[in-house]
Structures are given as C-alpha cells and as structure tokens.
Design a protein around this motif. Structure first.
Motif, mmCIF file in Angstrom:
data_model
loop_
_atom_site.group_PDB
_atom_site.id
_atom_site.type_symbol
_atom_site.label_atom_id
_atom_site.label_comp_id
_atom_site.label_asym_id
_atom_site.label_seq_id
_atom_site.Cartn_x
_atom_site.Cartn_y
_atom_site.Cartn_z
ATOM 1 N N SER A 30 32.421 40.303 32.269
ATOM 2 C CA SER A 30 33.438 39.247 31.762
ATOM 3 C C SER A 30 34.248 38.621 32.869
ATOM 4 O O SER A 30 34.320 39.287 34.109
ATOM 5 N N GLY A 33 40.365 37.120 30.498
ATOM 6 C CA GLY A 33 40.902 38.149 29.455
ATOM 7 C C GLY A 33 42.263 37.580 28.976
ATOM 8 O O GLY A 33 42.764 36.722 29.535
ATOM 9 N N THR A 80 39.873 42.313 27.137
ATOM 10 C CA THR A 80 38.880 41.148 27.068
ATOM 11 C C THR A 80 37.774 41.596 26.060
ATOM 12 O O THR A 80 37.634 42.846 25.601
#
Length: 159
Positions: A30, A33, A80
């Motif tokens: 990822s 967040g 996240t």
C-alpha cells in the motif's frame, strides 16, 4: 510462524487475525493511509502517502497542525486497508507507535517515487518516521460488494 486466529464478526463471518509478518506484507503493498494524532487534546486524522522501511513507516509532511502534533512525540495510530483483486476479501492494518523527525541527510529512501506523490501539492520538507509499538491487522471475506462499496461522488454533477 504463528497460526492466524479466527474471530466472529457481527455479520456471521470470521475475521482472521493477521500475523505481524502478514501485516508488513500488506503495508508494503500500500502507499496511502490515515494518520491519527492528538493535536492540543483533540484527535485528528490526515491522509498520508507512506513508505515502510525496516519495519518503520516514513512519510513527508509540511508545517502545520499535523507536524506540530507529531513533534510532541505523543503516540499516534496509522491505518491502511485494501481489498483483493476480485473484491472478495478485505484487510486492515493498524500501526501504533511513536513519531519522530528524521534528521536531514539520514533519509534511507527516496520518497520521490511517483506512486508516493502527495495528493496535496506543495513542499513537504519534514520526513517523519513512525517507530511501531504495536502492529495488528485483520482480513475477512466480503459477501456482497454492493452493500459496502463506497458511494460515488455525484457532487461534480451538481454544478
């Protein structure tokens, strides 16, 4: 490696508790967040583009309320989440830890990667590291995507 634990959810499905290694794999997949800080006794959240490095989280920020809160070294929370390629499973990872400013010249990475571009333009001259005190996560199946899929933003149609 620890065996994941199943926890019942309110919808009757089971949520799987992620191992710390699994949490870091999701963090590495990822780049955006939400950072939760305490700013003058008031909780606030901010979206941040981040990079996991050596089991810490790094991100850049500009002067303002977020940086002021971070420089107090008060513990923060970061989250996240994401979903599988076919939207059949979702995951969420939370990192709690202590923030600190990375001194000039000690940046272990180049945050200029196009995937790490901040959503808000402008200089982000302060590199912050979150050193985790706790990392946790959950993963669970999704049965009907239409029941939870985020609403579309129709506000642009109103003008």
């Amino acid at each position: 490696m620890a065996t994941p634990q199943q926890q019942p959810t309110s919808g009757g499905t089971s949520a799987e508790t992620l191992t710390e290694d699994e949490c870091w794999r999701y963090l590495e997949s990822s780049y955006i967040g939400r950072l939760a800080v305490i700013n003058r006794a008031v909780p606030e959240t901010f979206p941040v583009n981040f990079v996991p490095v050596n089991r810490t989280l790094l991100f850049r920020t500009a002067p303002g309320a977020k940086l002021n809160a971070l420089l107090t070294s008060t513990p923060v929370a970061f989250e996240t989440d994401g979903l599988s390629a076919y939207s059949t499973e979702v995951w969420s990872v939370v990192v709690k830890g202590i923030p600190g400013q990375v001194p000039d010249g000690e940046a272990p990475i180049d945050l200029a990667d196009p995937d790490r571009e901040p959503w808000l333009p402008g200089p982000k001259d302060h590199l912050i590291r979150i050193t985790p005190t706790e990392v946790s996560g959950r993963r669970f199946p999704v049965h009907s995507r239409t029941r939870w899929w985020p609403p579309l933003d129709f506000s642009s149609d109103w003008t």
